[in-house]
Motif scaffolding. Structure first.
Motif, short mmCIF file in Angstrom:
data_model
loop_
_atom_site.label_atom_id
_atom_site.label_comp_id
_atom_site.label_asym_id
_atom_site.label_seq_id
_atom_site.Cartn_x
_atom_site.Cartn_y
_atom_site.Cartn_z
N ARG A 210 0.84 -1.20 0.00
CA ARG A 210 0.00 0.00 0.00
C ARG A 210 0.88 1.26 0.00
NH1 ARG A 210 -2.07 2.87 4.41
NH2 ARG A 210 -3.57 4.43 3.71
N PRO B 190 -5.16 3.28 -1.64
CA PRO B 190 -6.01 3.73 -0.52
C PRO B 190 -6.39 2.59 0.40
CG PRO B 190 -7.34 3.49 -2.50
CD PRO B 190 -5.91 3.25 -2.91
N ASP B 191 -6.68 2.93 1.66
CA ASP B 191 -7.24 1.93 2.56
C ASP B 191 -8.75 1.89 2.40
OD1 ASP B 191 -8.27 4.13 3.94
OD2 ASP B 191 -6.84 3.99 5.59
N GLU C 33 -11.09 3.17 4.01
CA GLU C 33 -11.76 4.46 4.23
C GLU C 33 -11.42 5.48 3.15
OE1 GLU C 33 -10.24 2.77 6.92
OE2 GLU C 33 -12.28 2.00 7.22
N GLY C 34 -10.57 5.09 2.20
CA GLY C 34 -10.18 6.00 1.13
C GLY C 34 -9.02 6.90 1.48
N THR C 35 -8.29 6.57 2.54
CA THR C 35 -7.12 7.36 2.92
C THR C 35 -5.90 6.89 2.14
OG1 THR C 35 -7.98 7.68 5.15
CG2 THR C 35 -5.63 8.07 4.83
N LEU C 36 -5.21 7.83 1.52
CA LEU C 36 -4.03 7.52 0.74
C LEU C 36 -2.76 7.80 1.54
CD1 LEU C 36 -5.12 9.18 -2.62
CD2 LEU C 36 -4.64 6.75 -2.34
N PRO C 37 -1.73 6.95 1.39
CA PRO C 37 -0.46 7.22 2.06
C PRO C 37 0.39 8.26 1.34
CG PRO C 37 -0.28 5.21 0.79
CD PRO C 37 -1.71 5.67 0.67
N ALA D 233 -8.43 8.56 -4.76
CA ALA D 233 -8.63 7.34 -3.97
C ALA D 233 -9.82 6.54 -4.46
CB ALA D 233 -8.81 7.70 -2.50
#
Length: 227
Positions: free
Chosen positions: A82, A88-89, A91-95, A197
């Motif tokens: 990831r 994205p995870d 929840e749609g959070t991108l690193p 995302a």
């Protein structure tokens, strides 16, 4: 035509994050590097400090060995994919910035009257007068059929819903009153816009993982490397 644009700079940043988080471990580069392209991804990961690349078989080990890159098809990867690919995870959070952006083109636009059906089987009928855009990208390129009427495309910075069933090589987006010209770029996911995302929603709708989705699309489209 659907294209997967893979950013060298985004992938390099992701590789650096993955190595910083876990140390100089083994990067997961199976199935043609998760759709991004094996050889260039291996070069970038090695440049960021990855100790070795996990690949699919002996032929790929030999391919990378010719470039002085260590690879294995037995040792398990321990760098977070990831982080590496910018996925994205749930929840749609991108690193960070996604390494891949998948884009099609608007082929044509047309008006549609309220109550008129769209695409095969008319599972979607326009709730009001509107305008439609025919966009390249269908299930033959990995735009999974389950996404019909449940995902979106980004055109000129605005998000428009995909309506009706996904066809083999195209889909249809409801663009409302937006000024959209044939030839305009349509982003399905990735990049830095509102659908960066977008893979998270694809995963929720299809039940597939973001890794599975990006690998399928990346291997079925025309792939190009960008800065």
């Amino acid at each position: 035509m659907l294209r997967a644009l893979v950013s060298r700079s985004a992938l390099a940043s992701g590789a650096a994050r993955a190595v910083a988080a876990a140390g100089p471990g083994v990067a997961d580069l199976r199935r043609d590097a998760w759709g991004h392209g094996l050889a260039e991804t291996a070069r970038i990961a090695a440049g960021a400090g990855a100790r070795a690349m996990r690949v699919d078989g002996a032929d790929q080990v030999a391919l990378l060995a010719a470039e002085g890159i260590a690879a294995t098809y037995e040792e398990q990867p321990d760098l977070d994919p990831r982080l590496l690919y910018g996925l994205p995870d749930a929840e749609g959070t991108l690193p960070g910035e996604p390494a891949m952006r998948v884009v099609g083109r608007v082929l044509s636009t047309k008006p549609i009257a309220a109550g008129s059906g769209v695409s095969y089987g008319y599972i979607h009928r326009a709730p009001a007068d509107s305008r439609l855009a025919l966009v390249t990208g269908g299930y033959a390129q990995g735009i999974v059929r389950a996404l019909g009427s449940r995902a979106s495309v980004e055109i000129d910075g605005l998000v428009h819903p995909i309506v009706g069933r996904i066809a083999m090589d195209v889909c249809v987006a409801d663009i409302g009153e937006a000024e959209v010209e044939p030839g305009a770029e349509a982003t399905y996911f990735g990049g830095t816009g509102p659908l960066a995302a977008g893979l998270a929603e694809w995963a929720r709708v299809t039940g597939m993982t973001v890794g599975e989705l990006v690998a399928v699309v990346g291997q079925r489209t025309e792939r190009a490397w960008v800065a």
